[in-house]
Design an enzyme around this catalytic site. Structure first.
Site, PDB file in Angstrom:
ATOM      1  CB  THR A 128      -6.703  -6.238  -4.987  1.00  0.00           C
ATOM      2  OG1 THR A 128      -6.800  -7.651  -5.175  1.00  0.00           O
ATOM      3  CG2 THR A 128      -5.487  -5.924  -4.130  1.00  0.00           C
TER       4      THR A 128
ATOM      5  CB  ALA B 180      -0.926   0.010   1.215  1.00  0.00           C
TER       6      ALA B 180
ATOM      7  N   GLY C  45     -13.339  -3.018   1.559  1.00  0.00           N
ATOM      8  CA  GLY C  45     -13.897  -1.718   1.207  1.00  0.00           C
ATOM      9  C   GLY C  45     -14.672  -1.723  -0.089  1.00  0.00           C
TER      10      GLY C  45
ATOM     11  CB  ILE D 233       0.575   7.779   2.208  1.00  0.00           C
ATOM     12  CG1 ILE D 233      -0.151   9.116   2.414  1.00  0.00           C
ATOM     13  CG2 ILE D 233       2.081   7.970   2.178  1.00  0.00           C
ATOM     14  CD1 ILE D 233       0.198   9.804   3.729  1.00  0.00           C
ATOM     15  CB  SER D 234      -2.202   9.466  -2.600  1.00  0.00           C
ATOM     16  OG  SER D 234      -2.925   8.301  -2.899  1.00  0.00           O
TER      17      SER D 234
ATOM     18  CB  SER E 149      -1.260   6.449   6.482  1.00  0.00           C
ATOM     19  OG  SER E 149      -1.842   7.576   5.830  1.00  0.00           O
TER      20      SER E 149
ATOM     21  CG  HIS F  16      -3.726  13.209   0.167  1.00  0.00           C
ATOM     22  ND1 HIS F  16      -2.547  13.044   0.859  1.00  0.00           N
ATOM     23  CD2 HIS F  16      -4.220  11.960  -0.022  1.00  0.00           C
ATOM     24  CE1 HIS F  16      -2.337  11.763   1.084  1.00  0.00           C
ATOM     25  NE2 HIS F  16      -3.333  11.085   0.552  1.00  0.00           N
TER      26      HIS F  16
ATOM     27  CD  GLN G 276      -2.949  -4.049  -0.632  1.00  0.00           C
ATOM     28  OE1 GLN G 276      -4.153  -4.062  -0.874  1.00  0.00           O
ATOM     29  NE2 GLN G 276      -2.398  -3.074   0.041  1.00  0.00           N
TER      30      GLN G 276
END
Length: 237
Positions: free
Chosen positions: A230, A66, A158, A68-69, A98, A74, A235
């Site tokens: 996914t 994973a 999700g 954090i963008s 996160s 954001h 993942q």
């Protein structure tokens, strides 16, 4: 311009993003900036593994496949969803990772002086990330919000949403779905808006709106490259 927006502090990062046209709403900028009041503090350093690069305008790994963008993504999400991020609104953050975007959304829907507080639910299928996000949010001054269940982090798929807390005025999806998940559309309030990356190798951000009568429209915004939405096994593979 995203690569020019990096800074040496949270405040400098956000000011650079505003100067480069990535933040155009003062309300979003206020909620993102480090301020004296804890309810307005969303410090990216509390939500990354590598603190040295906390204020770089780029995505960062947070383990388990994973990320954090990047901060500019954001900003795009917050700006796009802002009309529906009103005090009292309910928000679902899919692939909450996160916990960073959950904190930003919380400050927008549950400001301290609001008569009616909103609720933010973050959902991720990696239990370890959910536990870590809870720690991050507490470090960022949001323990009271979590105790009041105005901010809730749950482990789950999700892609199926979180119907027990819906419907949601806002749904934000932080990973790319191969197709638009109908379960999420169904849990969108009327009116409501979803911000979601869709696609496999070629991905685009879609704005999905549901009006007061329940009619759904989709609008393609721009191309992106996200990690896939996914299941846990894929993942980790």
């Amino acid at each position: 311009m995203a690569w020019r927006s990096s800074g040496t502090s949270n405040t400098e990062l956000l000011e650079n993003m505003k100067r480069n046209g990535l933040l155009t709403s003062d309300r979003v900028l206020t909620m993102l900036c480090r301020c004296e009041k804890a309810m307005k503090q969303v410090d990216r350093a509390n939500y990354v593994l590598n603190k040295r690069d906390a204020y770089q305008d780029s995505p960062q790994s947070i383990s388990y496949g994973a990320t954090i963008s990047a901060p500019h993504m954001h900003a795009h999400a917050a700006e796009n969803l802002l009309p529906f991020l009103q005090p009292g609104s309910k928000v679902l953050d899919v692939g909450s990772g996160s916990g960073y975007t959950c904190a930003v959304f919380y400050h927008l829907v549950a400001p301290r002086d609001a008569d009616k507080k909103g609720k933010v639910v973050g959902i991720d299928h990696i239990p370890e990330l959910v536990e870590w996000s809870v720690e991050n949010l507490k470090k960022d001054g949001l323990s009271q919000a979590m105790d009041a269940e105005e901010l809730e982090m749950v482990a789950g798929d999700g892609r199926q949403g979180y119907p027990s807390a819906g419907p949601f005025e806002v749904i934000h999806v932080g990973a790319a779905a191969p197709t638009l998940p109908q379960a999420l559309v169904d849990q969108l309030a009327s009116p409501g808006r979803m911000f979601i990356p869709v696609g496999n190798y070629s991905q685009d951000i879609f704005q999905v709106d549901k009006d007061k009568e329940g009619h759904v429209t989709r609008k393609k915004l721009f191309a992106v490259q996200y990690v896939p939405l996914t299941d846990r096994e894929r993942q980790h593979s």
